[in-house]
Structures are given as C-alpha cells and as structure tokens.
Write an enzyme that holds these catalytic residues in place. Structure first.
Site, PDB file in Angstrom:
ATOM      1  N   ASN A 110      20.474  46.302  48.288  1.00 52.10           N
ATOM      2  CA  ASN A 110      22.166  46.533  47.869  1.00 52.10           C
ATOM      3  C   ASN A 110      22.386  45.809  46.632  1.00 52.10           C
ATOM      4  O   ASN A 110      22.372  44.552  46.628  1.00 52.10           O
ATOM      5  CB  ASN A 110      23.043  46.110  49.018  1.00 52.10           C
ATOM      6  N   GLU A 111      22.934  46.395  45.657  1.00 50.56           N
ATOM      7  CA  GLU A 111      22.983  46.104  44.247  1.00 50.56           C
ATOM      8  C   GLU A 111      22.375  44.852  43.662  1.00 50.56           C
ATOM      9  O   GLU A 111      22.804  43.734  43.370  1.00 50.56           O
ATOM     10  CB  GLU A 111      24.827  45.635  44.437  1.00 50.56           C
ATOM     11  N   PRO A 112      20.840  45.363  43.599  1.00 54.27           N
ATOM     12  CA  PRO A 112      20.086  44.389  43.115  1.00 54.27           C
ATOM     13  C   PRO A 112      20.262  44.055  41.376  1.00 54.27           C
ATOM     14  O   PRO A 112      19.622  43.040  41.207  1.00 54.27           O
ATOM     15  CB  PRO A 112      18.783  44.827  43.262  1.00 54.27           C
TER      16      PRO A 112
END
Length: 834
Positions: A486-488
């Site tokens: 998630n949202e790296p």
C-alpha cells in the site's frame, strides 16, 4: 514621550482595514482611524490614554481616533481580530467608551451586538460573495450607529487635552485640517505658516511624526477620497480629480496607477462589471503591520469564538437559508425514449473498502457490512492488515522456522464469501517477526519495513495463497485480486525501504503468486496521488516490471482532494484541488502509462474520498452525497474500479473520538447511522445499465422492461478561503460555512416518445431529507445518544420517497421542472405499467 503615527491603508473597496493577527509588542502609536480590538484567543495588555487593561478571550475594546495606545503579549499567546475604520462615520464631538471589562449581565446584549457585527463583517470579508461589499458597508454603518447610540459620550475639554503633549496637539490639528481641506490647494509652506514654523522645521517635524513626507501623505488622503467617489458617485474622472484636489487628470491617473496598479477608469469599470467573486482578491487578511510587531498565525480554530455570534441560520447553514430560495442555474434535459443508449459499467459499486482485517471480526462491523451488502451488492472488498500481528498469521520457532496460523483469516474470509463478496487482498503490512526494522504506521502499528528475509516473505505469500486455494478452490480464488503493498511511494510513511527495494519486492511477490497458478490476478502498487503528479514513479515501476518480466494485471492508485505538492510549486501552502482533480488524475495516469510497455493496463482507484484525514468534519455532511455522485458519474468508462474509502467508521487508524460525527471516512458511522455518502451510492445503484443522456449535473439511464432513471444533483465545491487552507469556518456543529454559496439548480426535463402509463418514484436527498448530521444537529447534537435517540435518527435520516402516476397521454410529451438545492440529489424512476 514620543509616539509614532501609523498610516493605515484601507482594503480595496471599503473604508476599513480588517485583519487577524497575533501581537508580541506594539509600541505606543496613534492613528486617525477608530480601532476595535476583539480577542479571539489568549490574553493581551493594552495601554490606552495612560490606563492599562488586561483583555482575555471574547473581550472587546474601542480605541478612539487619535488615542495613543500600546499592546503587549502576556504570558499567553494571543489571536486578535482588528477592525480599523474611518472616524468620519462617528460624531467628531463625541468619544466612544466601549470596553467589555465593564460588561455586566444587564448590558451584555449591547456588547454581544458588537460581536455579532464583527462576526458578520469577518464572514463577508472571508467569503467575498455576491453583494459582499454592500453587506459590509451596511454592517459598518450599523456598527457605527450602535457605538454612537449606546457607547458614546460628549468629549470634554479635559478629555481633549488628556495627556497629549504639544507636538501631538499640533499634529492632530494638521491632520484634521488636511482631512477637511484636501480638495483645496494645500502646500507645505501654507501649513508651516499656519503653525508659525519654518518650512524646514515643519517638513522634518511632519516626516518624523508620520513616517512619510507631507506631500505623500496629502496624496494618499486625496486618493482615498477619490476611491470613495469612484465607487459611490457617477461623477466623471475629471470632476473627481479636481474635487479631490489634484491639479489635473494626468497627475491623478499617475498617482492612482502607482498606488492601485490600475487607472481610475479601469478601477471603476472593474467595480461595475465584476460584482461577483474574484478569486484573486484577498479575503479577510492575516498580515503584518509595517509599524508594529504583528505576526501572522494559523487561525483555523481562532475564529470559532467569533463565528458563534453569527445569526443562528447563518452559522448553521452558511446563509443557505437565504440563498436556497434563489435559483442560480438552469439545466435543460431533452431526450427521446426511443434512444437505445450506451451500455456502461457501474464501477463505483464493484469494490468497497474497510480499515483493516481484524476489524472485520467485530460484530458491529459485520452487522453493518451485511446491511450494506444487502442494499448495494458489492463484488469485492479491500482492507489492510491481513498479515498484521493481531491476525496471528505468522510467528517463528526459536530456530527461526515459520509457523502459519490461518484461523482468523478463515473466519474473516468465510464470513465475506457467505455475504456474497470476494477479497481484494492488499498484501500488507509486514509481520513484526519478518520486518527488518521497527517502523510502523497508524494507531494499530502496521509494520512498514521490507522483509529481512525475502525468501521467508515469499514463503508466507505462497502458503497463504495455497491455503486459500485449498479451502475455497481455484475457480473462486481466481476471481480475487492480490494487490502488493500500500502506497510504497510514500517512503518512510507506508514503506521503510527504497524505491528499488519495492520494485524487487513486487517482482518477487507477483512471481510467487503466479507460480501457484497463472489464473490468479496480481497487481499494484496502490500508488499515492502525490507521486502521480510529482514524479515518474509509475513509469519506472512499469519499466522495471517489464524488464524483469514480472506480471501485472492491474494498476492501482489513490486520490484525495488535498494538494499533491508538486516539486516546482514547493512554495505553495497545502490547498484543496478543484472538482476536476479526480478525473484529471485518471487522465494523467493513463497518459503516463501510454509511454510504457503496458499502455492499456486496467486501472483501479482503490482509495478515494474528499480528504485523506479521517477527522475531516466535511465527511459527515450532505456535501458528500453530491461529491460521491459527481465523481462517480464524471469518471465513467475511465476506470475498472472506483473504491470509496471506506464503508464504515468502525475504523481505527487514529484514536477514536467521543463525538459520533467526528469526520470519519465511513459511509456509515460507528453507531450504524447511514451518512449522505451512503445514500448517494444507494441512488446510484438504482440507475439502469444504459446511458441515454448525460450532462452537467445529471444522467438519464434505461433499465430492464423499459424503465427510465433520471438522476440530478447540485454539486457545490468548497470555497476559495477553505481551499486555500483556512478552516476557521468549520466546527463540530457548523460545517456548511466553507462551501461556495450556490443557489438552487433548476432542471427542465423534457421526454418524448413515452407510450405507456408509468409509475414514477422520486427519491430526494438533501439537508432536510436523508442527512443524518443535519438531523443530529436539529436533535441537539448529543455526544452519547441513547438508544431511543439513535432509533429516531435512523428513521429520520432517509431520503424522501414519493410515488406518483403518469398517464400515457401525459407521458407522450412529458415536460416538467425540478428544483435541487445545493448538495442535493433527486432521482426519478419511471417504471412502465402493463
């Protein structure tokens, strides 16, 4: 003692200066303007005419024209609202004695009336809507009249002489003379002669006391008078120039342009042709004074103490009570029933979302989800934390051998599948035993570090997917989606590794899943919208997958309204984006992908909401109904999935607050009460499967058996002040003051070719029908409602439904006008009768 004179520049089109500031120390000074100081927060010490007063929050004091005063900070910070206005509005033979330290229960109403006028003036200065100048002028005169009637007294000779030294009296005479005789020929020599001084001495005397040369001061006064004449008279430019003491029009034009960056003619034309809002104009100012130690402050909370003195109707609904009866827009909807229309996918109710996996084991979460699913029928659901420690999935022996436990996963997935929804598996976050470092996110401490051993992570994913296949079968699991992390791109926030480390992490994870079965769907990276607008993260990710021959079946990303901080605009404050931002983001991503090896990847917006903050009070309001509708319809045919974040306020990324309406993300609050955003999805679900017509604020669809659906909505965005970062108008009980002031919208519907009798069902969703927050306010805004109060709110907070009948003779040429208020939605469902 020497005091300095402050020359005050009025605001563009009003004889006032209104601003919010904090004060550290303002030395003794004086000015001709009357000054009203209102303490919004904290304490100050003010010295006026040899007396000192300590003022606290809600206190008011009036400083008369030419009164020497000093302001000091106490041991507390302060926020002040200051109004300075032309003393000509008051009787020059009287002085105002107004100091709320002398407020009592008997005279409180007189002081509250001043607070009310100040609140309204601050409101008008902030909103700058149609007629703001006229309202502000009226309020100014009402305020001046109130001060004269209830707080003024005749100025005695002793008062006039009070503590004013000889120089001060001399300067006072000179300034009053200029104010009365600005239209005549005035020279430095004539004033010096009048005061029996040499030209040289008087020139230095005036400049030292006022801070600017005599001629510049005189010109400023004349320009001030000229602006008033341009706004309030029909006199010619030449006549105004001469009446205000300028030698000729050419000189008048020169000085005017230097001061206002405009010619007098252009200035007047802008006033007459642009009476509406000009976004470039400053709202209520937050500025430094050139002559004192004022400094700017964040006023998000400070104005609340003042705005409570607005009229009740104004505070509760942003004066929409006066606007709602006005139709500001008119829309024509013409169509023929014989049109076949275009098929479309309802991408907004394919995927829903929730906070994290362990919340899905709670009884209240499950009860809400079952009700949601029964009415809206989502296909998939996405949430974080399937591998969180609280799900008890992964531990290791003392020798480092993995121990897998799928008990809680099975319990959750069994429930979801029985409810008719499939997992959209967000593979995040890291079990603490596997994490290479201790960084976490959210209250529930999701570990964001990459694995210290990639092979152990791969084994975890492999065993997890294999277990799901063994339990539910390949046919079922092949309909799921596996999203890697998630949202790296938010380094240090959601991913404690480098960009290249994530790229390899994705490759390893995706290849692991596909190695089990090529039918399984894998993708990512749940990209944050800041990277979408700010850099080439997306392109680099695709290129890496292409080079490594890593599978990617869909590209996921997130969008919220907050400004995405472009690198080249780093100097800007955080702002809110316009209503087109969501569609613009989709288009931007698609254009980025077209330059890669995967131009036609399926796009999934796996998170979207108005704000990325789970405490934004807007989330509970009727605004969200039109917001959801607007973006769902605007992004049609551009996305495979549009997943609103999230379906419930049973959600614990931050500490739970006491209030039942604290601005959570959910469609449903934690008590099970449905918000307007929920009902927007319900109305959208009633649309047919073919589009017959679509335009600004409406869509017409057809369904089975010849049914028709006409959905109309009136979207009003946040206003310029709120979008620029000033949230002072948003409070727990007052949440509509921050929107554009739009009137009702009129929809003129004309349908031809209807050949049958129809049952017409209308669904109306607006602040009076279906807005649980507004019902809560009308109930009295209880923090901890009783069961009876909750049941009352539940029954009251539903859209209005009405049923009528349309005979065939009338239906053949149906023509009707419908009115939709700001934030409102109206759905008409026409069902043919046989």
């Amino acid at each position: 003692m020497s005091y300095f004179y402050e020359f005050i520049d009025y605001q563009e089109d009003l004889p006032i200066r209104l601003f919010v500031n904090s004060v550290a120390y303002v030395p003794f000074h004086w000015h001709k303007e009357v000054e009203i100081i209102y303490v919004l927060q904290g304490w100050i010490t003010i010295h006026v005419d040899q007396r000192s007063y300590e003022l606290k929050q809600d206190d008011i004091i009036v400083v008369n024209s030419m009164s020497v005063h000093q302001i000091e900070r106490t041991n507390q910070d302060n926020v002040l609202l200051t109004l300075q206005f032309n003393p000509e509005l008051l009787d020059e033979q009287r002085v105002v004695a107004c100091n709320s330290l002398y407020q009592t229960s008997k005279n409180q109403e007189m002081y509250d009336r001043i607070r009310h006028y100040l609140a309204q003036m601050a409101w008008e200065a902030s909103k700058k809507t149609q007629g703001s100048r006229n309202y502000s002028l009226g309020l100014l005169y009402m305020l001046a009249g109130h001060l004269m009637r209830y707080f003024s007294m005749v100025m005695t000779e002793e008062k006039q002489k009070n503590v004013k030294d000889y120089d001060y009296q001399r300067l006072n005479r000179v300034l009053q003379f200029i104010d009365r005789n600005y239209s005549q020929k005035i020279t430095l020599q004539s004033i010096a002669d009048q005061e029996h001084l040499s030209l040289h001495y008087f020139s230095h005397f005036f400049s030292d006391k006022i801070g600017i040369p005599f001629q510049k001061y005189l010109t400023s006064v004349r320009l001030e008078k000229a602006v008033d004449a341009l706004m309030n008279t029909n006199h010619s430019i030449t006549q105004i120039a001469l009446d205000c003491g300028f030698a000729n029009v050419k000189l008048f034009n020169k000085y005017f342009k230097e001061r206002y960056n405009s010619t007098p003619g252009a200035f007047r034309e802008s006033l007459t042709t642009a009476k509406s809002v000009d976004p470039a104009r400053k709202p209520l100012t937050y500025e430094e004074s050139p002559s004192a130690d004022y400094y700017e402050v964040d006023t998000i909370q400070a104005m609340e103490s003042l705005y409570r003195y607005l009229e009740p109707s104004q505070e509760s609904n942003a004066v929409s009570s006066s606007v709602s009866s006005v139709t500001s827009d008119h829309v024509e909807i013409h169509m023929n029933e014989q049109d076949e229309g275009t098929p479309f996918k309802k991408h907004w109710n394919w995927l829903t979302t929730a906070g994290r996996a362990v919340e899905g084991l709670r009884a209240d979460w499950q009860a809400q989800f079952l009700e949601l699913q029964a009415r809206l029928g989502f296909s998939h659901i996405r949430f974080h934390g399937i591998f969180n420690d609280e799900m008890m999935v992964y531990t290791e022996t003392e020798d480092g051998e993995p121990i897998y436990n799928w008990a809680y996963v099975d319990k959750l997935y069994d429930f979801l599948l029985q409810a008719g929804v499939r997992p959209y598996v967000a593979l995040s976050f890291m079990p603490s035993v596997l994490a290479r470092s201790k960084e976490t996110i959210f209250l529930w401490r999701g570990h964001i570090a990459p694995p210290k051993d990639q092979k152990k992570w791969n084994a975890l994913v492999h065993e997890f997917v294999r277990h799901c296949l063994n339990r539910y079968g390949l046919e079922e699991v092949s309909t799921w989606y596996f999203e890697v992390w998630n949202e790296p791109d938010l380094s240090g926030v959601c991913w404690a590794g480098s960009k290249q480390e994530y790229f390899e992490f994705y490759v390893e994870t995706a290849l692991t899943i596909k190695s089990i079965s090529p039918q399984l769907r894998v993708g990512g990276p749940a990209l944050g919208y800041g990277s979408l607008w700010n850099d080439n993260w997306a392109e680099e990710f695709i290129d890496h997958c292409s080079n490594r021959q890593a599978p990617i079946d869909f590209f996921s990303f997130h969008v919220y309204s907050e400004y995405p901080s472009l690198k080249e605009e780093a100097y800007k404050l955080t702002t809110l984006m316009p209503p087109t931002f969501y569609l613009d983001s989709v288009k931007r991503l698609r254009s980025k992908l077209k330059a890669t090896a995967m131009p036609e990847l399926e796009l999934h917006m796996t998170e979207w909401n108005f704000s990325l903050y789970d405490r934004n009070l807007i989330h509970d309001t009727m605004f969200m109904g039109a917001f959801v509708t607007h973006h769902a319809l605007q992004t049609l045919s551009t996305l495979g999935a549009l997943a609103f974040w999230s379906f419930t306020d049973v959600f614990e990324e931050s500490r739970v607050l006491a209030s039942m309406f604290y601005g959570g993300f959910g469609l449903i609050n934690r008590n099970g009460l449905k918000k307007p955003s929920y009902y927007a999805f319900e109305l959208l679900a009633k649309l047919g499967d073919r589009i017959l017509s679509q335009g600004d604020g409406y869509i017409v669809t057809s369904g089975r058996n010849g049914s028709l659906q006409i959905l109309m909505y009136n979207y009003a965005h946040v206003d310029q002040l709120f979008a620029s970062g000033d949230w002072s108008g948003l409070t727990e009980t007052s949440r509509y003051t921050i929107f554009e002031e739009k009137g009702n919208r009129s929809y003129h519907l004309k349908l031809d070719g209807l050949e049958r009798r129809y049952k017409v069902t209308s669904y109306r969703l607006d602040r009076k029908h279906g807005s649980v927050f507004d019902e809560w306010i009308r109930l009295g805004a209880p923090t901890y409602p009783t069961e009876e109060e909750l049941q009352f709110l539940q029954h009251r907070s539903v859209p209005e439904m009405q049923i009528g009948w349309l005979d065939a003779a009338v239906a053949e040429h149906l023509e009707q006008t419908y009115i939709v208020p700001p934030h409102g939605i109206l759905l008409l469902s026409l069902q043919p009768q046989y």
